[in-house]
Design a protein around this motif. Structure first.
Motif, PDB file in Angstrom:
ATOM      1  N   THR A 158     -28.602 -30.499 142.911  1.00 17.19           N
ATOM      2  CA  THR A 158     -27.648 -31.507 142.449  1.00 17.19           C
ATOM      3  C   THR A 158     -26.430 -30.829 141.840  1.00 17.19           C
ATOM      4  N   VAL A 159     -25.374 -31.624 141.693  1.00 18.44           N
ATOM      5  CA  VAL A 159     -24.139 -31.098 141.099  1.00 18.44           C
ATOM      6  C   VAL A 159     -24.370 -30.688 139.656  1.00 18.44           C
ATOM      7  N   GLU A 160     -25.133 -31.492 138.908  1.00 21.93           N
ATOM      8  CA  GLU A 160     -25.376 -31.177 137.502  1.00 21.93           C
ATOM      9  C   GLU A 160     -26.148 -29.881 137.338  1.00 21.93           C
ATOM     10  N   GLU A 161     -27.108 -29.635 138.211  1.00 21.50           N
ATOM     11  CA  GLU A 161     -27.871 -28.391 138.114  1.00 21.50           C
ATOM     12  C   GLU A 161     -26.979 -27.177 138.331  1.00 21.50           C
ATOM     13  N   VAL A 162     -26.032 -27.270 139.264  1.00 24.54           N
ATOM     14  CA  VAL A 162     -25.119 -26.161 139.506  1.00 24.54           C
ATOM     15  C   VAL A 162     -24.181 -25.976 138.318  1.00 24.54           C
ATOM     16  N   ARG A 163     -23.702 -27.073 137.758  1.00 19.61           N
ATOM     17  CA  ARG A 163     -22.790 -26.975 136.615  1.00 19.61           C
ATOM     18  C   ARG A 163     -23.445 -26.315 135.410  1.00 19.61           C
ATOM     19  N   GLU A 164     -24.758 -26.506 135.244  1.00 18.82           N
ATOM     20  CA  GLU A 164     -25.453 -25.997 134.066  1.00 18.82           C
ATOM     21  C   GLU A 164     -25.990 -24.583 134.239  1.00 18.82           C
ATOM     22  N   VAL A 165     -25.670 -23.931 135.334  1.00 23.95           N
ATOM     23  CA  VAL A 165     -26.102 -22.545 135.518  1.00 23.95           C
ATOM     24  C   VAL A 165     -25.360 -21.653 134.523  1.00 23.95           C
ATOM     25  N   VAL A 166     -26.099 -20.815 133.820  1.00 24.65           N
ATOM     26  CA  VAL A 166     -25.532 -19.933 132.801  1.00 24.65           C
ATOM     27  C   VAL A 166     -25.038 -18.653 133.480  1.00 24.65           C
ATOM     28  N   LEU A 167     -23.749 -18.381 133.292  1.00 26.06           N
ATOM     29  CA  LEU A 167     -23.170 -17.164 133.845  1.00 26.06           C
ATOM     30  C   LEU A 167     -23.260 -16.006 132.866  1.00 26.06           C
ATOM     31  N   ARG A 168     -23.189 -16.313 131.569  1.00 25.61           N
ATOM     32  CA  ARG A 168     -23.313 -15.290 130.533  1.00 25.61           C
ATOM     33  C   ARG A 168     -24.006 -15.925 129.339  1.00 25.61           C
ATOM     34  N   SER A 169     -24.999 -15.236 128.822  1.00 24.61           N
ATOM     35  CA  SER A 169     -25.817 -15.813 127.748  1.00 24.61           C
ATOM     36  C   SER A 169     -25.574 -15.184 126.392  1.00 24.61           C
ATOM     37  N   GLY A 170     -24.479 -14.408 126.219  1.00 25.29           N
ATOM     38  CA  GLY A 170     -24.196 -13.812 124.909  1.00 25.29           C
ATOM     39  C   GLY A 170     -23.902 -14.890 123.880  1.00 25.29           C
ATOM     40  N   ALA A 171     -24.448 -14.763 122.696  1.00 27.81           N
ATOM     41  CA  ALA A 171     -24.265 -15.753 121.628  1.00 27.81           C
ATOM     42  C   ALA A 171     -23.336 -15.210 120.563  1.00 27.81           C
ATOM     43  N   ALA A 172     -22.767 -16.105 119.768  1.00 33.25           N
ATOM     44  CA  ALA A 172     -21.860 -15.709 118.686  1.00 33.25           C
ATOM     45  C   ALA A 172     -22.608 -14.864 117.671  1.00 33.25           C
ATOM     46  N   GLY A 173     -21.938 -13.847 117.118  1.00 33.91           N
ATOM     47  CA  GLY A 173     -22.556 -12.969 116.136  1.00 33.91           C
ATOM     48  C   GLY A 173     -23.285 -11.807 116.744  1.00 33.91           C
ATOM     49  N   THR A 174     -23.289 -11.670 118.091  1.00 28.76           N
ATOM     50  CA  THR A 174     -23.993 -10.561 118.747  1.00 28.76           C
ATOM     51  C   THR A 174     -23.018  -9.554 119.341  1.00 28.76           C
ATOM     52  N   GLY A 175     -21.782  -9.669 118.921  1.00 26.02           N
ATOM     53  CA  GLY A 175     -20.781  -8.760 119.475  1.00 26.02           C
ATOM     54  C   GLY A 175     -20.066  -9.321 120.677  1.00 26.02           C
ATOM     55  N   ASP A 176     -20.564 -10.428 121.218  1.00 28.66           N
ATOM     56  CA  ASP A 176     -19.929 -11.088 122.367  1.00 28.66           C
ATOM     57  C   ASP A 176     -19.251 -12.342 121.850  1.00 28.66           C
ATOM     58  N   ASP A 177     -17.957 -12.251 121.557  1.00 26.43           N
ATOM     59  CA  ASP A 177     -17.260 -13.382 120.934  1.00 26.43           C
ATOM     60  C   ASP A 177     -16.999 -14.520 121.905  1.00 26.43           C
ATOM     61  N   LEU A 178     -17.342 -14.340 123.201  1.00 21.35           N
ATOM     62  CA  LEU A 178     -17.125 -15.420 124.170  1.00 21.35           C
ATOM     63  C   LEU A 178     -18.298 -16.373 124.237  1.00 21.35           C
ATOM     64  N   GLY A 179     -19.447 -15.999 123.704  1.00 22.25           N
ATOM     65  CA  GLY A 179     -20.606 -16.874 123.677  1.00 22.25           C
ATOM     66  C   GLY A 179     -21.165 -17.149 125.055  1.00 22.25           C
ATOM     67  N   ARG A 180     -21.907 -18.259 125.178  1.00 21.55           N
ATOM     68  CA  ARG A 180     -22.553 -18.625 126.441  1.00 21.55           C
ATOM     69  C   ARG A 180     -21.544 -19.288 127.362  1.00 21.55           C
ATOM     70  N   VAL A 181     -21.545 -18.868 128.630  1.00 18.55           N
ATOM     71  CA  VAL A 181     -20.601 -19.384 129.622  1.00 18.55           C
ATOM     72  C   VAL A 181     -21.380 -20.042 130.752  1.00 18.55           C
ATOM     73  N   TYR A 182     -20.992 -21.279 131.077  1.00 20.54           N
ATOM     74  CA  TYR A 182     -21.626 -22.028 132.162  1.00 20.54           C
ATOM     75  C   TYR A 182     -20.671 -22.092 133.360  1.00 20.54           C
ATOM     76  N   VAL A 183     -21.234 -22.484 134.505  1.00 15.75           N
ATOM     77  CA  VAL A 183     -20.404 -22.654 135.701  1.00 15.75           C
ATOM     78  C   VAL A 183     -19.344 -23.722 135.466  1.00 15.75           C
ATOM     79  N   ARG A 184     -19.692 -24.764 134.712  1.00 16.63           N
ATOM     80  CA  ARG A 184     -18.733 -25.840 134.461  1.00 16.63           C
ATOM     81  C   ARG A 184     -17.516 -25.366 133.678  1.00 16.63           C
ATOM     82  N   ASP A 185     -17.659 -24.229 132.963  1.00 12.01           N
ATOM     83  CA  ASP A 185     -16.540 -23.706 132.181  1.00 12.01           C
ATOM     84  C   ASP A 185     -15.492 -23.031 133.046  1.00 12.01           C
ATOM     85  N   VAL A 186     -15.888 -22.561 134.228  1.00  8.23           N
ATOM     86  CA  VAL A 186     -14.949 -21.791 135.054  1.00  8.23           C
ATOM     87  C   VAL A 186     -14.717 -22.407 136.421  1.00  8.23           C
ATOM     88  N   ALA A 187     -15.410 -23.478 136.756  1.00  5.59           N
ATOM     89  CA  ALA A 187     -15.284 -24.029 138.115  1.00  5.59           C
ATOM     90  C   ALA A 187     -15.512 -25.529 138.099  1.00  5.59           C
TER      91      ALA A 187
END
Length: 431
Positions: A238-267
């Motif tokens: 489904t479209v929702e399943e594709v949108r919710e795919v995690v591209l990057r799972s870095g969280a705030a406070g772990t040195g990755d200031d961009l945090g978690r990134v989903y497909v919906r954030d970039v496409a």
């Protein structure tokens, strides 16, 4: 054994034999395949494999070469020709005349099952018994009905699923081709700006989507006397399943200031239609084209009748519901009927002229009737031999029958002249 004396001594048996020949000839005529010209091509099997976007060199290396290695030892195989093009591979197998095609199909399918390691994007190979150079026996054009504003090419999936399937079920049809339509697809349209902001690349997104859309075996679990097979189902449907795919799972406070990134954030993910590679117009209107190729040895007349029935059912049912119309623009039986009618007319004219000339010269209605009856009896009886030998009724075979009419008349005249000469010498009729 003297067949002539036996025929004279048993006239009832001769009449019965003639009637049986005519009867079986009429039955054979109803079963002989009818076509325009005889089949002169050797039995052919075509294997087609699609790999969207692949270059010809890749297609040859990854698909054609492994398939050729498995197919080259087939029994009865005389010629193997392969062609690699952008996005597809086609292998043509030509067998010796008289090869059992049912057995050949089974052997080809078994050999193809041995081929492994196809690319992930490649489709399963398809097997077809009609060659790519076979001429279609019918062409159909589909158009939008008045009031329908949907793009005609968007009906590609509908035509493939409904129209093509219905026509391929007709007995005698080997293949149905659809032109001008496009299918639906799940589109992931990437925003380059957002992709750069999150420091991602297109290959990374593709790799992540492939890794998330999987279905594989996860082993088994033993519980007492039972064993359960476990599978991990992770396909993206489904479209929702594709949108919710995690591209990057870095969280705030772990040195990755961009945090978690989903497909919906970039496409943008949505269902759309493939880009049309061809457009068809008929009488100025956008259209879809469908043709039907007959199976080898099929009766074209009967196949066309089945196609007409199937098209009429489609016209009244699914096509009317979708706001489409269908029109047949080519019918091979028109040429077949006209050609066969012309030859049959020549046979009638030749037979009647022969009878008229015999009557004018012999001046004997009885002798003329005997010779005239020999013509249709011989023609109808020849259909038994044609059916037994697997021949078809076509322009060439009918022309041969037309030529044979003259031979029958000549032979009958020779026999009659000998009878007349011996009678003139004083021999009795029975002798």
């Amino acid at each position: 054994m003297d067949p002539i004396r036996i025929a004279i001594d048993r006239p009832i048996a001769v009449i019965a034999a003639v009637l049986m020949a005519v009867m079986f000839g009429a039955l054979a005529l109803a079963r002989i395949p009818i076509q325009l010209t005889p089949d002169v091509r050797k039995p052919v099997i075509e294997i087609e494999t699609s790999w969207a976007g692949a270059a010809p060199a890749e297609v040859e290396r990854e698909i054609v070469n492994p398939q050729e290695d498995e197919l080259k030892g087939l029994t009865g195989l005389e010629t193997m020709i392969s062609r690699s093009t952008t996005g597809s591979a086609r292998i043509t197998l030509e067998f010796a005349v008289g090869t059992d095609m049912d057995r050949a199909l089974l052997l080809v399918a078994n050999r193809l099952d041995r081929v492994s390691g196809y690319p992930d994007e490649a489709d399963e190979p398809t097997i077809d018994t009609s060659g790519s150079d076979d001429n279609p026996i019918a062409w159909f054009i589909l158009k939008r009905a008045p009031g329908n504003t949907t793009e005609i090419s968007y009906y590609g999936d509908f035509v493939n699923d409904v129209v093509q399937e219905a026509l391929e079920r007709v007995e005698g049809v080997a293949r149905v081709n659809v032109f001008g339509g496009v299918g639906r697809e799940l589109q992931v349209i990437i925003d380059p700006t957002e992709l750069a902001r999150f420091r991602l690349t297109v290959p990374e997104v593709i790799a992540r989507l492939r890794a998330e859309s999987i279905s594989l075996s996860a082993g088994d679990v033993d519980e007492g006397k039972r064993r359960y097979v476990v599978r991990a189902e992770g396909e993206l449907n489904t479209v929702e399943e594709v949108r919710e795919v995690v591209l990057r799972s870095g969280a705030a406070g772990t040195g990755d200031d961009l945090g978690r990134v989903y497909v919906r954030d970039v496409a943008d993910v949505r269902f759309g239609y493939k880009e049309a590679t061809a457009r068809i117009r008929q009488k100025g209107e956008p259209s879809l084209a469908v043709n039907a190729v007959r199976a080898s040895g099929a009766n074209v007349i009967e196949t066309m009748e089945g196609l007409r029935v199937a098209v009429e059912e489609l016209r009244r049912g699914p096509l009317a519901a979708e706001g489409l119309t269908i029109e047949q623009v080519y019918d091979e039986t028109v040429y077949i009927d006209s050609a066969i009618d012309l030859v049959i007319g020549n046979i009638w004219v030749g037979g009647l002229l022969a009878a008229a000339v015999l009557m004018a010269f012999l001046r004997s209605p009885r002798a003329t009737l005997v010779i005239s009856l020999a013509i249709p009896v011989s023609i109808v009886a020849s259909f038994v031999a044609m059916a037994a030998m697997g021949r078809t009724l076509n322009v060439i075979s009918l022309a041969g029958i037309a030529f044979a009419v003259g031979m029958v008349v000549d032979a009958a005249i020779v026999v009659l002249e000998n009878i007349y000469r011996l009678r003139q010498e004083g021999r009795p009729p029975r002798e």
